[in-house]
Enzyme design. Structure first.
Site, PDB file in Angstrom:
ATOM      1  N   ALA A  65       0.866  -1.177   0.000  1.00  0.00           N
ATOM      2  CA  ALA A  65       0.000   0.000   0.000  1.00  0.00           C
ATOM      3  C   ALA A  65       0.905   1.230   0.000  1.00  0.00           C
ATOM      4  O   ALA A  65       2.079   1.145   0.382  1.00  0.00           O
ATOM      5  CB  ALA A  65      -0.878  -0.020   1.241  1.00  0.00           C
ATOM      6  N   GLU A 112      -0.499  -9.201  -0.417  1.00  0.00           N
ATOM      7  CA  GLU A 112      -1.916  -9.440  -0.113  1.00  0.00           C
ATOM      8  C   GLU A 112      -2.764  -9.418  -1.386  1.00  0.00           C
ATOM      9  O   GLU A 112      -3.689 -10.216  -1.543  1.00  0.00           O
ATOM     10  CB  GLU A 112      -2.409  -8.381   0.886  1.00  0.00           C
ATOM     11  CG  GLU A 112      -1.757  -8.555   2.247  1.00  0.00           C
ATOM     12  CD  GLU A 112      -2.016  -7.388   3.187  1.00  0.00           C
ATOM     13  OE1 GLU A 112      -1.641  -6.246   2.835  1.00  0.00           O
ATOM     14  OE2 GLU A 112      -2.589  -7.604   4.264  1.00  0.00           O
TER      15      GLU A 112
HETATM   16  N1  CAA Z   1       4.662   3.220  -0.706  1.00  0.00           N
HETATM   17  C1  CAA Z   1       5.059   4.377  -1.255  1.00  0.00           C
HETATM   18  N2  CAA Z   1       6.193   4.495  -1.971  1.00  0.00           N
HETATM   19  C2  CAA Z   1       6.965   3.400  -2.102  1.00  0.00           C
HETATM   20  C3  CAA Z   1       6.609   2.164  -1.555  1.00  0.00           C
HETATM   21  C4  CAA Z   1       5.401   2.087  -0.815  1.00  0.00           C
HETATM   22  N3  CAA Z   1       4.934   0.945  -0.289  1.00  0.00           N
HETATM   23  N4  CAA Z   1       7.583   1.270  -1.849  1.00  0.00           N
HETATM   24  C5  CAA Z   1       8.487   1.921  -2.576  1.00  0.00           C
HETATM   25  N5  CAA Z   1       8.132   3.216  -2.738  1.00  0.00           N
HETATM   26  C6  CAA Z   1       8.838   4.255  -3.465  1.00  0.00           C
HETATM   27  C7  CAA Z   1      10.050   4.745  -2.681  1.00  0.00           C
HETATM   28  O1  CAA Z   1       9.660   5.691  -1.703  1.00  0.00           O
HETATM   29  C8  CAA Z   1      10.876   5.335  -3.795  1.00  0.00           C
HETATM   30  O2  CAA Z   1      10.369   6.591  -4.127  1.00  0.00           O
HETATM   31  P1  CAA Z   1      11.355   7.887  -4.254  1.00  0.00           P
HETATM   32  O3  CAA Z   1      12.258   7.526  -5.413  1.00  0.00           O
HETATM   33  O4  CAA Z   1      10.412   9.003  -4.550  1.00  0.00           O
HETATM   34  O5  CAA Z   1      12.079   7.974  -2.974  1.00  0.00           O
HETATM   35  C9  CAA Z   1      10.605   4.401  -4.971  1.00  0.00           C
HETATM   36  O6  CAA Z   1       9.383   3.733  -4.654  1.00  0.00           O
HETATM   37  C10 CAA Z   1      11.677   3.357  -5.141  1.00  0.00           C
HETATM   38  O7  CAA Z   1      11.837   2.672  -3.914  1.00  0.00           O
HETATM   39  P2  CAA Z   1      13.258   2.460  -3.200  1.00  0.00           P
HETATM   40  O8  CAA Z   1      14.175   3.576  -3.547  1.00  0.00           O
HETATM   41  O9  CAA Z   1      12.991   2.205  -1.752  1.00  0.00           O
HETATM   42  O10 CAA Z   1      13.720   1.122  -3.964  1.00  0.00           O
HETATM   43  P3  CAA Z   1      14.719   0.006  -3.428  1.00  0.00           P
HETATM   44  O11 CAA Z   1      14.963  -0.886  -4.589  1.00  0.00           O
HETATM   45  O12 CAA Z   1      15.881   0.622  -2.711  1.00  0.00           O
HETATM   46  O13 CAA Z   1      13.883  -0.801  -2.296  1.00  0.00           O
HETATM   47  C11 CAA Z   1      11.929  -1.926  -1.429  1.00  0.00           C
HETATM   48  C12 CAA Z   1      12.779  -1.553  -2.673  1.00  0.00           C
HETATM   49  C13 CAA Z   1      12.706  -2.902  -0.533  1.00  0.00           C
HETATM   50  C14 CAA Z   1      10.669  -2.601  -1.935  1.00  0.00           C
HETATM   51  C15 CAA Z   1      11.589  -0.650  -0.617  1.00  0.00           C
HETATM   52  O14 CAA Z   1      11.053   0.322  -1.510  1.00  0.00           O
HETATM   53  C16 CAA Z   1      10.575  -0.850   0.467  1.00  0.00           C
HETATM   54  O15 CAA Z   1      10.906  -1.363   1.522  1.00  0.00           O
HETATM   55  N6  CAA Z   1       9.316  -0.453   0.228  1.00  0.00           N
HETATM   56  C17 CAA Z   1       8.258  -0.510   1.230  1.00  0.00           C
HETATM   57  C18 CAA Z   1       7.756  -1.940   1.421  1.00  0.00           C
HETATM   58  C19 CAA Z   1       6.704  -1.968   2.496  1.00  0.00           C
HETATM   59  O16 CAA Z   1       6.929  -1.630   3.641  1.00  0.00           O
HETATM   60  N7  CAA Z   1       5.468  -2.375   2.128  1.00  0.00           N
HETATM   61  C20 CAA Z   1       4.345  -2.428   3.027  1.00  0.00           C
HETATM   62  C21 CAA Z   1       3.515  -1.180   2.915  1.00  0.00           C
HETATM   63  S1  CAA Z   1       2.252  -1.050   4.145  1.00  0.00           S
HETATM   64  C22 CAA Z   1       0.969  -2.014   3.564  1.00  0.00           C
HETATM   65  O17 CAA Z   1       1.040  -2.591   2.485  1.00  0.00           O
HETATM   66  C23 CAA Z   1      -0.254  -2.066   4.436  1.00  0.00           C
HETATM   67  C24 CAA Z   1      -1.250  -3.098   4.044  1.00  0.00           C
HETATM   68  O18 CAA Z   1      -1.181  -4.226   4.450  1.00  0.00           O
HETATM   69  C25 CAA Z   1      -2.384  -2.761   3.182  1.00  0.00           C
END
Ligand code: CAA
Length: 258
Positions: A65, A112
């Site tokens: 999300a 999910e």
């Molecule tokens: N939401 C918003 N933006 C996100 C995102 C997310 N879930 N995941 C990645 N992005 C964005 C980053 O902020 C980044 O944007 P900017 O360039 O503007 O900074 C862009 O996508 C690229 O991401 P990274 O630079 O972080 O890429 P990476 O290759 O270094 O890392 C990753 C990849 C490990 C997937 C990392 O992006 C990450 O950990 N993302 C979040 C994963 C996460 O926590 N997901 C759970 C979300 S909560 C949820 O889903 C609730 C639910 O159950 C409904």
């Protein structure tokens, strides 16, 4: 309808919906989920479509999300807006099979979303996880429930409590994923599954999907009773006559979805 965050196409009777928000690794914001629901409902209602493939990019199916969209939300807000329920549950109401073709990250809501589909085919670079605990929350779109049913308590606890990711091999071994294929064969494999489904009886396919999904929601005795009734009902279709006659006559069946 013109979409901004997804791409749609059809190949014969198979529809493909591609999540297309590369700058955010397909983070599932409200607009994207609205467009996805609209596209799924449209293909579900289209008699020319038999199966739907849901996919993302090579780097990310979806990284969850949208955290940036969620970060300022409040408790009364998420509660009264029915956050998640309003948009996401659409995926689980589709009658036609939805195949998730997953490459790269399928994290949080991305995992999910894949689990809401009927089958997951994974590329060998796929990574699955529920890392919400890192954000001070828990999975909110069915992760604690569907993941546990798919892989059992041990692996589900491991992923949900530690935010560890599972690679494609472990996901297949654990029962989350139906097939793992090399990345460059992901769409061909998903298309093969879609085309096979499209060659079958539409009512039988929809009812088979409903019956398997029922196993997640009921007791064994109730589930078997449900299966029996719905099995009997297929004897009212022309496709059952055609399928069995074709077998007896040693020819290919020509199903007409009725
Ligand atoms: N939401 C918003 N933006 C996100 C995102 C997310 N879930 N995941 C990645 N992005 C964005 C980053 O902020 C980044 O944007 P900017 O360039 O503007 O900074 C862009 O996508 C690229 O991401 P990274 O630079 O972080 O890429 P990476 O290759 O270094 O890392 C990753 C990849 C490990 C997937 C990392 O992006 C990450 O950990 N993302 C979040 C994963 C996460 O926590 N997901 C759970 C979300 S909560 C949820 O889903 C609730 C639910 O159950 C409904």
């Amino acid at each position: 309808m013109a979409y901004e965050m997804i791409l749609t196409e059809t190949q014969g009777a198979v529809a493909v919906i591609r999540l297309n928000r590369p700058q955010a690794l397909n983070a599932l914001c409200d607009q994207l989920m609205g467009e996805l629901g609209e596209a799924l409902r449209g293909f579900d209602a289209d008699p020319a479509i038999a199966a739907i493939i849901l996919t993302g990019s090579e780097k990310a199916f979806a990284a969850g999300a949208d955290i940036k969209e969620m970060k300022d939300r409040t408790w009364p807000g998420v509660y009264f807006e029915d956050f998640i329920t309003a948009r996401w549950e659409a995926v689980t109401t589709i009658k036609k099979p939805v195949i998730a073709a997953v490459a790269g990250f399928a994290l949080g809501g991305g995992c999910e979303l894949a689990m809401m589909c009927d089958m997951i085919i994974a590329a060998d670079n796929a990574k699955f996880g529920q890392p919400e605990i890192n954000l001070g929350i828990i999975p909110g779109a069915g992760g604690t429930q569907r993941l546990t049913r798919a892989v059992g308590k041990a692996k589900a606890m491991d992923l949900v409590l530690t935010a560890r990711m599972m690679d494609a091999t472990e996901a297949e071994r654990s029962g989350l994923v139906a097939r793992v294929v090399p990345l460059d064969q992901l769409m061909a494999e998903a298309m093969k599954v879609g085309e096979k489904i499209a060659s079958l009886s539409g009512p039988a396919v929809a009812i088979a999907k409903e019956a398997v999904n029922r196993a997640f929601e009921t007791t064994l005795a109730e589930g078997v009773r449900f299966e029996r009734k719905i099995f009997y009902s297929l004897f009212a279709t022309e496709d059952q006559k055609e399928g069995m006659s074709a077998f007896a006559e040693k020819r290919k069946p020509a199903f007409r979805n009725r």
